[in-house]
Design a protein around this motif. Structure first.
Motif, PDB file in Angstrom:
ATOM      1  N   GLN A  72      49.190   9.423  82.816  1.00  0.00           N
ATOM      2  CA  GLN A  72      47.743   9.148  82.956  1.00  0.00           C
ATOM      3  C   GLN A  72      46.950   9.874  81.859  1.00  0.00           C
ATOM      4  OE1 GLN A  72      48.434   9.651  87.532  1.00  0.00           O
ATOM      5  NE2 GLN A  72      46.400   8.804  87.280  1.00  0.00           N
ATOM      6  N   HIS A  74      44.893   8.920  79.606  1.00  0.00           N
ATOM      7  CA  HIS A  74      43.543   8.460  79.270  1.00  0.00           C
ATOM      8  C   HIS A  74      43.386   8.304  77.746  1.00  0.00           C
ATOM      9  CE1 HIS A  74      39.619   7.159  80.086  1.00  0.00           C
ATOM     10  NE2 HIS A  74      38.965   8.269  79.787  1.00  0.00           N
ATOM     11  N   THR A  77      43.167  13.054  74.541  1.00  0.00           N
ATOM     12  CA  THR A  77      42.742  14.352  73.993  1.00  0.00           C
ATOM     13  C   THR A  77      43.672  15.489  74.454  1.00  0.00           C
ATOM     14  OG1 THR A  77      41.120  14.400  75.784  1.00  0.00           O
ATOM     15  CG2 THR A  77      40.315  13.774  73.607  1.00  0.00           C
ATOM     16  N   LEU A  92      51.360   8.071  78.680  1.00  0.00           N
ATOM     17  CA  LEU A  92      51.391   6.823  79.463  1.00  0.00           C
ATOM     18  C   LEU A  92      50.072   6.644  80.202  1.00  0.00           C
ATOM     19  CD1 LEU A  92      54.126   5.442  81.797  1.00  0.00           C
ATOM     20  CD2 LEU A  92      51.886   6.007  82.779  1.00  0.00           C
ATOM     21  N   PHE A  94      47.779   3.120  82.285  1.00  0.00           N
ATOM     22  CA  PHE A  94      47.757   1.671  82.534  1.00  0.00           C
ATOM     23  C   PHE A  94      46.543   0.989  81.911  1.00  0.00           C
ATOM     24  CE2 PHE A  94      45.789   1.402  87.155  1.00  0.00           C
ATOM     25  CZ  PHE A  94      44.633   2.042  86.715  1.00  0.00           C
ATOM     26  N   SER A  98      41.926   2.544  77.126  1.00  0.00           N
ATOM     27  CA  SER A  98      42.110   3.995  76.961  1.00  0.00           C
ATOM     28  C   SER A  98      43.153   4.268  75.886  1.00  0.00           C
ATOM     29  CB  SER A  98      42.566   4.640  78.284  1.00  0.00           C
ATOM     30  OG  SER A  98      41.570   4.490  79.268  1.00  0.00           O
ATOM     31  N   VAL A 120      51.895   4.132  86.522  1.00  0.00           N
ATOM     32  CA  VAL A 120      52.723   5.330  86.700  1.00  0.00           C
ATOM     33  C   VAL A 120      54.043   4.985  87.392  1.00  0.00           C
ATOM     34  CG1 VAL A 120      52.910   7.496  87.995  1.00  0.00           C
ATOM     35  CG2 VAL A 120      50.849   7.011  86.704  1.00  0.00           C
ATOM     36  N   VAL A 139      43.686  17.054  84.972  1.00  0.00           N
ATOM     37  CA  VAL A 139      42.758  16.988  86.101  1.00  0.00           C
ATOM     38  C   VAL A 139      42.209  15.570  86.311  1.00  0.00           C
ATOM     39  CG1 VAL A 139      40.586  17.905  86.985  1.00  0.00           C
ATOM     40  CG2 VAL A 139      42.108  19.382  85.680  1.00  0.00           C
ATOM     41  N   LEU A 145      46.387   7.421  92.682  1.00  0.00           N
ATOM     42  CA  LEU A 145      47.701   6.918  93.102  1.00  0.00           C
ATOM     43  C   LEU A 145      47.775   6.863  94.623  1.00  0.00           C
ATOM     44  CD1 LEU A 145      49.900   9.046  90.669  1.00  0.00           C
ATOM     45  CD2 LEU A 145      48.881   6.774  90.288  1.00  0.00           C
ATOM     46  N   TYR A 206      31.626  10.468  84.174  1.00  0.00           N
ATOM     47  CA  TYR A 206      31.530  11.933  84.260  1.00  0.00           C
ATOM     48  C   TYR A 206      31.243  12.609  82.925  1.00  0.00           C
ATOM     49  CZ  TYR A 206      36.422  11.204  82.940  1.00  0.00           C
ATOM     50  OH  TYR A 206      37.559  10.769  82.317  1.00  0.00           O
TER      51      TYR A 206
HETATM   52  C1  LIG Z   1      40.518  11.069  84.653  1.00  0.00           C
HETATM   53  S1  LIG Z   1      41.603  10.214  83.627  1.00  0.00           S
HETATM   54  C2  LIG Z   1      42.823  11.352  83.203  1.00  0.00           C
HETATM   55  C3  LIG Z   1      42.349  12.710  83.137  1.00  0.00           C
HETATM   56  C4  LIG Z   1      42.545  13.404  81.850  1.00  0.00           C
HETATM   57  N1  LIG Z   1      42.540  14.780  82.217  1.00  0.00           N
HETATM   58  C5  LIG Z   1      41.437  13.125  80.862  1.00  0.00           C
HETATM   59  O1  LIG Z   1      40.278  13.416  81.150  1.00  0.00           O
HETATM   60  O2  LIG Z   1      41.716  12.676  79.772  1.00  0.00           O
HETATM   61  C6  LIG Z   1      42.550   9.211  84.703  1.00  0.00           C
HETATM   62  C7  LIG Z   1      43.454   8.224  83.957  1.00  0.00           C
HETATM   63  O3  LIG Z   1      44.405   7.723  84.906  1.00  0.00           O
HETATM   64  C8  LIG Z   1      44.683   6.386  84.539  1.00  0.00           C
HETATM   65  N2  LIG Z   1      45.277   5.735  85.705  1.00  0.00           N
HETATM   66  C9  LIG Z   1      44.701   5.576  86.926  1.00  0.00           C
HETATM   67  N3  LIG Z   1      45.575   4.995  87.766  1.00  0.00           N
HETATM   68  C10 LIG Z   1      46.712   4.782  87.071  1.00  0.00           C
HETATM   69  C11 LIG Z   1      47.982   4.213  87.392  1.00  0.00           C
HETATM   70  N4  LIG Z   1      48.234   3.752  88.619  1.00  0.00           N
HETATM   71  N5  LIG Z   1      48.919   4.146  86.430  1.00  0.00           N
HETATM   72  C12 LIG Z   1      48.665   4.615  85.174  1.00  0.00           C
HETATM   73  N6  LIG Z   1      47.485   5.157  84.807  1.00  0.00           N
HETATM   74  C13 LIG Z   1      46.518   5.250  85.745  1.00  0.00           C
HETATM   75  C14 LIG Z   1      43.349   5.821  84.115  1.00  0.00           C
HETATM   76  O4  LIG Z   1      43.477   4.689  83.305  1.00  0.00           O
HETATM   77  C15 LIG Z   1      42.739   7.014  83.380  1.00  0.00           C
HETATM   78  O5  LIG Z   1      42.960   6.919  81.998  1.00  0.00           O
END
Ligand SMILES: C[S@@+](CC[C@H](N)C(=O)[O-])C[C@H]1O[C@@H](n2cnc3c(N)ncnc32)[C@H](O)[C@@H]1O
Length: 287
Positions: A72, A74, A77, A92, A94, A98, A120, A139, A145, A206
């Motif tokens: 996940q 994103h 960074t 990785l 989805f 992103s 995931v 975070v 999930l 956010y």
């Molecule tokens: C808050 S962001 C990740 C936090 C990270 N700390 C950031 O700020 O860069 C959450 C990420 O989870 C990904 N995501 C959410 N559900 C997912 C899933 N089932 N499989 C893969 N990625 C997923 C979203 O696309 C998103 O990019």
């Protein structure tokens, strides 16, 4: 504006995942443009690290030369920051939008990172099983999930024997607080994992941005600490560290928090009442 409701209409979970993906796709470009994600600083300063990874450093230790995967990831960074600490990184997510931003940042900073698009739970279809020295999650990830059990299974499958999971995440007690109630710390939402998600409608995001969004409905699930630890144990991981923190890297309860450092927020009144985030580490058994 944000509205939150428990969703009990029995809609299939896959529909919720589609909603979530659309929401992240919608926000990715605005996140990359926001000063809060600081893309320009990564480009101008080759030693610049994300706030999240900088916070993690004392517990993360030396990851130089290790093969890591950031689940996940994103817009990459944190993934880039881990690569800057010397790890060979895969990321990785989805959300294709992103990943487009993550790949752009890697290119702008001339950093080799292997990004893959996948849910995931299907990670081992696109990444080699049993070959990673560490799995990293930052975070705000696990809440998207539906099953912590399936997540633990994936983490275990990705790790090489002796490999390590490192995760800092919002504490499930924090996720259970009703942030809209400004008259105290009110537990308004589930602490434990539930079959049905909580459904939010929020036209913002956010980080600081003037962008307007149209994909605004998301589904999320909480996972208790015990559920997470038990799932990892069940899938052959040994917990080596569990630290609960009294701060969180965003203003999780608007109006009730004070910024205590350049990147961390804390409950203003008696912060010792609430675990805000946690860092969990676990190692995959060698045998
Ligand atoms: C808050 S962001 C990740 C936090 C990270 N700390 C950031 O700020 O860069 C959450 C990420 O989870 C990904 N995501 C959410 N559900 C997912 C899933 N089932 N499989 C893969 N990625 C997923 C979203 O696309 C998103 O990019």
């Amino acid at each position: 504006m944000r509205r939150r409701t428990p969703m009990c209409d029995g809609a299939p979970v896959d529909n919720f995942l589609d909603l979530n993906r659309a929401s992240w796709d919608d926000r990715a470009a605005a996140h990359a443009d926001s000063p809060d994600y600081a893309f320009e600083q990564y480009v101008s300063d080759p030693s610049f690290l994300s706030d999240v990874v900088r916070f993690d450093l004392p517990l993360l230790g030396d990851i130089g030369g290790l093969r890591g995967v950031h689940l996940q990831c994103h817009i990459g960074t944190d993934t880039l920051s881990l690569a800057r600490l010397g790890a060979t990184m895969s990321g990785l997510d989805f959300s294709g939008e992103s990943l487009a931003q993550a790949r752009r940042l890697a290119q702008l900073t001339d950093t080799p990172i292997h990004y893959v698009q996948s849910e995931v739970y299907k990670a081992t279809e696109v990444l080699p099983a049993g070959e990673f020295d560490f799995v990293f999650t930052g975070v705000g990830a696990l809440c998207w999930l539906p099953s912590i059990e399936r997540w633990a299974e994936v983490v275990s499958a990705l790790l090489a024997p002796g490999g390590r999971l490192f995760i800092r995440e919002g504490h499930p007690m924090l996720w259970a607080i009703d942030e809209a109630r400004t008259d105290g710390v009110i537990v308004g939402y589930p602490y434990f994992e539930t079959t049905e998600p909580l459904v939010d409608e929020d036209d913002g995001t956010y980080v600081a941005t003037d962008a307007r969004f149209t994909k605004n409905v998301t589904a999320s699930w909480n996972h208790g600490i015990g559920e997470t630890v038990t799932a990892l144990l069940r899938h052959g991981l040994r917990v080596t560290g569990l630290v609960e923190h009294d701060s969180v890297p965003w203003e999780a309860m608007p109006g009730q928090m004070t910024k205590i450092s350049s990147s961390e927020w804390q409950l203003t009144d008696k912060p010792e009442r609430l675990a805000h985030t946690y860092t969990l580490q676990a190692t995959k058994d060698s045998a």
